[in-house]
Design an enzyme around this catalytic site. Structure first.
Site, PDB file in Angstrom:
ATOM      1  N   LYS A  57     109.614 -73.018  10.808  1.00 49.24           N
ATOM      2  CA  LYS A  57     108.675 -74.155  10.423  1.00 49.24           C
ATOM      3  C   LYS A  57     109.125 -75.666  10.226  1.00 49.24           C
ATOM      4  O   LYS A  57     108.575 -76.473  10.492  1.00 49.24           O
ATOM      5  CB  LYS A  57     107.757 -73.777   9.083  1.00 49.24           C
ATOM      6  CG  LYS A  57     106.755 -72.554   9.349  1.00 49.24           C
ATOM      7  CD  LYS A  57     105.582 -73.054   9.911  1.00 49.24           C
ATOM      8  CE  LYS A  57     104.660 -71.899   9.774  1.00 49.24           C
ATOM      9  NZ  LYS A  57     103.141 -72.086  10.402  1.00 49.24           N
ATOM     10  N   SER A  82     101.234 -70.973   2.688  1.00 50.40           N
ATOM     11  CA  SER A  82     101.565 -69.924   1.901  1.00 50.40           C
ATOM     12  C   SER A  82     103.082 -69.993   1.694  1.00 50.40           C
ATOM     13  O   SER A  82     103.616 -69.101   0.769  1.00 50.40           O
ATOM     14  CB  SER A  82     101.153 -68.466   2.391  1.00 50.40           C
ATOM     15  OG  SER A  82     101.720 -68.252   3.729  1.00 50.40           O
ATOM     16  N   GLU A 206     100.570 -59.731  16.326  1.00 49.33           N
ATOM     17  CA  GLU A 206      99.703 -59.860  14.934  1.00 49.33           C
ATOM     18  C   GLU A 206      99.670 -58.351  14.371  1.00 49.33           C
ATOM     19  O   GLU A 206      99.834 -57.409  14.847  1.00 49.33           O
ATOM     20  CB  GLU A 206      98.483 -60.387  15.371  1.00 49.33           C
ATOM     21  CG  GLU A 206      98.165 -61.676  15.972  1.00 49.33           C
ATOM     22  CD  GLU A 206      96.609 -61.899  16.152  1.00 49.33           C
ATOM     23  OE1 GLU A 206      96.014 -62.598  15.586  1.00 49.33           O
ATOM     24  OE2 GLU A 206      96.081 -61.168  17.230  1.00 49.33           O
ATOM     25  N   GLY A 210      94.965 -58.377  11.060  1.00 50.19           N
ATOM     26  CA  GLY A 210      94.869 -59.711  11.316  1.00 50.19           C
ATOM     27  C   GLY A 210      94.855 -60.112  12.603  1.00 50.19           C
ATOM     28  O   GLY A 210      95.681 -60.869  13.208  1.00 50.19           O
ATOM     29  N   ASP A 212      92.932 -61.747  14.592  1.00 48.74           N
ATOM     30  CA  ASP A 212      92.073 -62.903  14.887  1.00 48.74           C
ATOM     31  C   ASP A 212      92.540 -63.723  16.243  1.00 48.74           C
ATOM     32  O   ASP A 212      91.670 -64.008  17.267  1.00 48.74           O
ATOM     33  CB  ASP A 212      91.920 -63.991  14.102  1.00 48.74           C
ATOM     34  CG  ASP A 212      93.265 -64.514  13.440  1.00 48.74           C
ATOM     35  OD1 ASP A 212      93.971 -63.726  12.767  1.00 48.74           O
ATOM     36  OD2 ASP A 212      93.461 -65.560  13.755  1.00 48.74           O
ATOM     37  N   SER A 307     111.278 -65.166  12.891  1.00 53.34           N
ATOM     38  CA  SER A 307     110.490 -66.830  12.356  1.00 53.34           C
ATOM     39  C   SER A 307     111.170 -66.972  11.213  1.00 53.34           C
ATOM     40  O   SER A 307     111.206 -68.216  10.746  1.00 53.34           O
ATOM     41  CB  SER A 307     109.126 -66.378  12.552  1.00 53.34           C
ATOM     42  OG  SER A 307     108.801 -65.304  11.516  1.00 53.34           O
TER      43      SER A 307
END
Length: 321
Positions: A57, A82, A206, A210, A212, A307
């Site tokens: 990130k 989060s 995913e 979750g 989506d 990640s």
């Protein structure tokens, strides 16, 4: 759909890479002969857990903040997250001399919340469902610029430099598996693959609870979940994917898949115990479909985007006999 965002091109990930060289860590690529033997292919783990703030990130956050108009930067930025985006924005803002306010869910991992405050950001707690509303209200009140965790073109391009760097390090791949929450990393990596390894199939992963992004990808429109996903992979607890992320993914992502909580845990245990690398569950998510055999990667060169590695350190009671 992708034509709505002309800045989101494979070439522009390369431009972002030029900007970030010397700022981000060039993270290592790790392999495991045990893993290769188990899946029948050559697997390369891109370890963004060794990135600044312990996660990919930072790449997108620094890229986005560095591109801000100076007048906007002077008023400060706000983000909702989060944890890993929160830390990335907090550190990037500190490095660039920008005031940052971060809205974090009350149940965020304590180590992530503490690190965000430690980088100098003002932390505001909220519920997971209300964090976007709280961020919008504070932005309107103080004139802050919202740095969205994934539905932001500069964020997407910055995140894509993780895959760009991976291809520079080990060459072309047949598959690249990427953990998928809001879609920033997945979209960015797909753009990078289009430039650096055009035949590589980018697969978004995913949690089952979750999915989506997968639903959105299959229906070609944003599908929103009615609740925050209940998964150990806290970094991907999103209810819906970003519009621009979906646009890129529809053009450049080959497939979307899911992993169960048991499969995520198995992958987490493998990385920790066999590879001796501390990662967070969201990182193990990308390995899960490969390790479980749900995805056949025999005789293939496979990239796994690890990640991040921000997990709580065991308490002292763990070390007392």
């Amino acid at each position: 759909m992708a034509e709505s965002y002309p800045e989101l091109t494979p070439a522009n990930v390369g431009v972002a890479m030029d900007l970030l060289r010397g700022v981000v860590n060039q993270t290592p690529v790790m392999t495991s002969s045990t893993l290769d033997a188990r899946v029948g292919g050559s697997v390369f783990l891109k370890c963004e857990n060794f990135q600044k703030i312990g996660a990919f990130k930072f790449r997108g956050a620094y890229h986005a903040l560095s591109k801000l108009d100076p007048k906007l930067a002077a008023k400060g930025v706000i983000a909702h997250s989060s944890g890993n985006h929160a830390q990335g924005v907090a550190l990037a803002a500190k490095m660039l001399g920008i005031q940052a306010t971060i809205v974090m869910p009350e149940d965020s991992t304590p180590v992530k919340m503490a690190a965000t405050a430690g980088y100098g950001a003002t932390v505001v707690k909220s519920t997971a469902r209300e964090r976007e509303q709280v961020s919008a209200e504070l932005a309107a009140k103080h004139g802050y610029t919202l740095i969205h965790p994934y539905d932001n073109s500069d964020i997407i391009l910055g995140q894509g430099t993780a895959a760009w760097e991976l291809f520079d390090q080990i060459g072309e791949l047949d598959y690249l598996f990427v953990p998928t929450g809001g879609g920033g990393l997945t979209a960015g990596c797909a753009l990078a693959a289009a430039a650096k390894s055009p035949s590589c199939k980018v697969i978004g992963v995913e949690p089952v609870s979750g999915d989506d992004a997968g639903r959105s990808w299959r229906s070609c429109e944003v599908v929103s979940l009615d609740r925050v996903p209940d998964t150990m992979a806290d970094g991907v607890r999103t209810r819906f994917i970003g519009e621009r992320n979906l646009a890129v993914m529809l053009e450049h992502v080959a497939d979307m898949t899911t992993a169960t909580e048991d499969q995520i845990l198995e992958a987490l245990q493998f990385i920790w115990s066999r590879m001796k690398v501390i990662v967070e569950p969201s990182s193990a998510l990308a390995l899960a479909p490969v390790l479980s055999g749900n995805y056949d990667v025999q005789n293939s060169r496979v990239g796994i985007l690890i990640s991040g590695g921000n997990v709580n350190v065991p308490g002292e009671e763990m070390f007392i006999s």
